[in-house]
Design a protein around this motif. Structure first.
Motif, short mmCIF file in Angstrom:
data_model
loop_
_atom_site.label_atom_id
_atom_site.label_comp_id
_atom_site.label_asym_id
_atom_site.label_seq_id
_atom_site.Cartn_x
_atom_site.Cartn_y
_atom_site.Cartn_z
N ALA A 133 71.53 6.77 35.02
CA ALA A 133 71.39 8.07 34.35
C ALA A 133 70.53 7.96 33.10
N HIS A 136 66.79 7.68 34.09
CA HIS A 136 66.27 8.96 34.58
C HIS A 136 66.16 9.99 33.46
N TYR A 158 64.55 11.93 41.13
CA TYR A 158 65.84 11.33 40.77
C TYR A 158 66.30 10.50 41.95
N ARG A 160 68.59 7.93 43.91
CA ARG A 160 69.95 7.40 43.99
C ARG A 160 70.14 6.40 45.13
N SER A 178 71.74 15.94 37.60
CA SER A 178 72.02 14.67 38.27
C SER A 178 72.43 13.61 37.25
N CYS A 179 71.79 13.61 36.08
CA CYS A 179 72.20 12.70 35.01
C CYS A 179 73.65 12.93 34.64
N ASP A 182 76.05 11.67 37.34
CA ASP A 182 76.16 10.21 37.30
C ASP A 182 77.00 9.76 36.11
N LEU A 183 76.77 10.37 34.96
CA LEU A 183 77.49 9.95 33.75
C LEU A 183 78.98 10.27 33.83
#
Length: 468
Positions: A133, A136, A158, A160, A178-179, A182-183
């Motif tokens: 993350a 990106h 992005y 994955r 998306s970040c 993920d986080l």
């Protein structure tokens, strides 16, 4: 496919140590770029180097021959100049190489959960997803438009999945979502791991000095950053408050960076939520600020006085400037003093607790809570030896916002974060930085490398796996 000089994947991930080595390789990769060992990614380009030049931390960069004239061209935002173009391409490829290595690790880890001891499965998987993350997010902040004007514009792929198949570009807003996803996943994993030894060692090296790893609190702090970049001030404030409320990163109560300190903590290291350890730091620093011939990068006295003031009480951050070995006053955050203990050596700040206070101050300001916002800003000011701002100095949203901007300029010299702050708000770089260079309209947006534009969305080149 096992390349001639690479470890076969089944062998690499046959035991717990292989996963830890692969993850360590990514952290090492954060200190390097594809352009060569003399320039580091997070130890040079994205901190003391390119991004700091772009916010005019060193006005003489415009005429500097250092790095084959790279900084002179960067200061002009000449993204088509050969050297600048090459360095931007190197940043792109290095970041995506790190992402590929993380995705490769993540491809294997769930099937091998049973080989892990202690909390290492959660730690390795959580840190890997959080780092994905981070990379990106920083790519989106460099190659995407300002979120103030371009949330729906194409930004980055992005990625994955570890694959040779093309990954299409996505809009900035989608990349940020998306970040965040993920986080959140990484945060939940890392909540099951012990990260209590933030800046200390144990007999278990992998659990030591987790301040230099993408730890649980760093993941929350990065979430605060991403939420604010997206414009979600409620969640940004929530994450920042949770990090502040942990009380694991107390603001300084004395000037530990002062030259007369018995052990000089130039970085206020107890305030660092996430920092990168790099043995190349001294070399990178010397090459810019303590050169054997010619002029080092500098912030002239007049500029320093304008930023930090000249009247008592004096800003402790003035301790971030010293004479180098040739008697020239230079920014000195990264000087490696002879008597530094291990935990203060070779570290580059990536996320500070002061930024969490600035985020809360900005969110409260947006919500109309001026006094609360000013209080959080003042807490950092007092932790830098300054008096709190009087109510008359933060009487409306504009004046408080201006004071927050001043603090970013003081706090993040040589760290690169000011560039992203200005970009997020789409501020006028010429006005904010005082540069004498012409600032083109596209200054905030790094150009996508030519090869990427050629192949995307059907990218056919296979990202090399580089484990260190």
């Amino acid at each position: 496919m096992p390349l001639k000089d690479k470890l076969p994947q089944d062998n690499l991930f046959s035991d717990e140590q292989g996963f830890m080595d692969a993850l360590t390789g990514v952290y090492l990769g954060m200190g390097k770029t594809a352009s060569g060992a003399d320039k580091g990614l997070y130890t040079h380009d994205l901190t003391m180097g390119m991004l700091s030049v772009m916010v005019n931390n060193y006005p003489n960069a415009s005429t500097s021959p250092l790095n084959d004239g790279l900084f002179a061209n960067v200061s002009k935002f000449d993204y088509e100049q050969v050297g600048v173009k090459q360095e931007i391409r190197s940043i792109w490829s290095s970041m995506y190489n790190n992402i590929a290595n993380l995705n490769n690790l993540l491809t294997y880890i769930d099937a091998k959960e049973g080989i892990f001891t202690r909390d290492y499965y959660y730690r390795v998987k959580g840190e890997s997803i959080a780092l994905r993350a981070l990379f990106h997010f920083d790519l989106a902040r460099m190659f995407g438009q300002s979120p103030a004007i371009g949330m729906n514009e194409r930004a980055i792929p992005y990625v994955r999945v570890f694959s040779a198949q093309a990954t299409p570009m996505v809009p900035l807003g989608s990349a940020l979502d998306s970040c965040i996803a993920d986080l959140i996943q990484a945060k939940d994993l890392l909540a099951k791991a012990d990260t209590s030894k933030l800046n200390g060692g144990t007999s278990d090296l992998f659990s030591s000095y987790t301040q230099n790893r993408m730890n649980y609190w760093a993941t929350k702090a990065l979430l605060a950053r991403v939420y604010l970049y997206k414009g979600d001030v409620v969640k940004a404030k929530q994450m920042a408050m949770e990090v502040i409320g942990s009380k694991k990163f107390p603001l300084s109560t004395s000037n530990v960076a002062v030259a007369t300190a018995s052990v000089r903590d130039r970085l206020f290291s107890g305030e660092l939520i996430f920092s990168l350890y790099s043995t190349n730091l001294k070399t990178n620093n010397e090459a810019l600020f303590n050169v054997g011939s010619g002029s080092p990068l500098q912030l002239p006295l007049a500029s320093k006085n304008a930023i930090y003031g000249t009247t008592a009480p004096f800003d402790w951050r003035l301790s971030w400037f010293d004479n180098n070995s040739r008697g020239t006053n230079v920014p000195s955050k990264y000087f490696q003093d002879a008597n530094l203990p291990y935990d203060l050596q070779n570290i580059v700040p990536l996320i500070r607790i002061s930024e969490m206070y600035y985020i809360v101050a900005e969110c409260e300001n947006i919500a109309g809570n001026l006094s609360v916002g000013a209080n959080y800003l003042n807490q950092v000011r007092m932790a830098r030896g300054l008096n709190p701002l009087a109510p008359s100095e933060t009487q409306d949203a504009v004046t408080l916002s201006n004071e927050i901007s001043k603090e970013y300029k003081k706090e993040f010299i040589q760290e690169g974060q000011s560039f992203f702050y200005y970009k997020r708000l789409n501020k006028d770089l010429k006005i904010e930085t005082g540069t004498t260079m012409q600032v083109p309209e596209n200054a905030y947006v790094f150009p996508i490398p030519d090869k990427e534009n050629e192949y995307n969305p059907q990218r056919k080149e296979v990202t090399k796996i580089l484990f260190h």
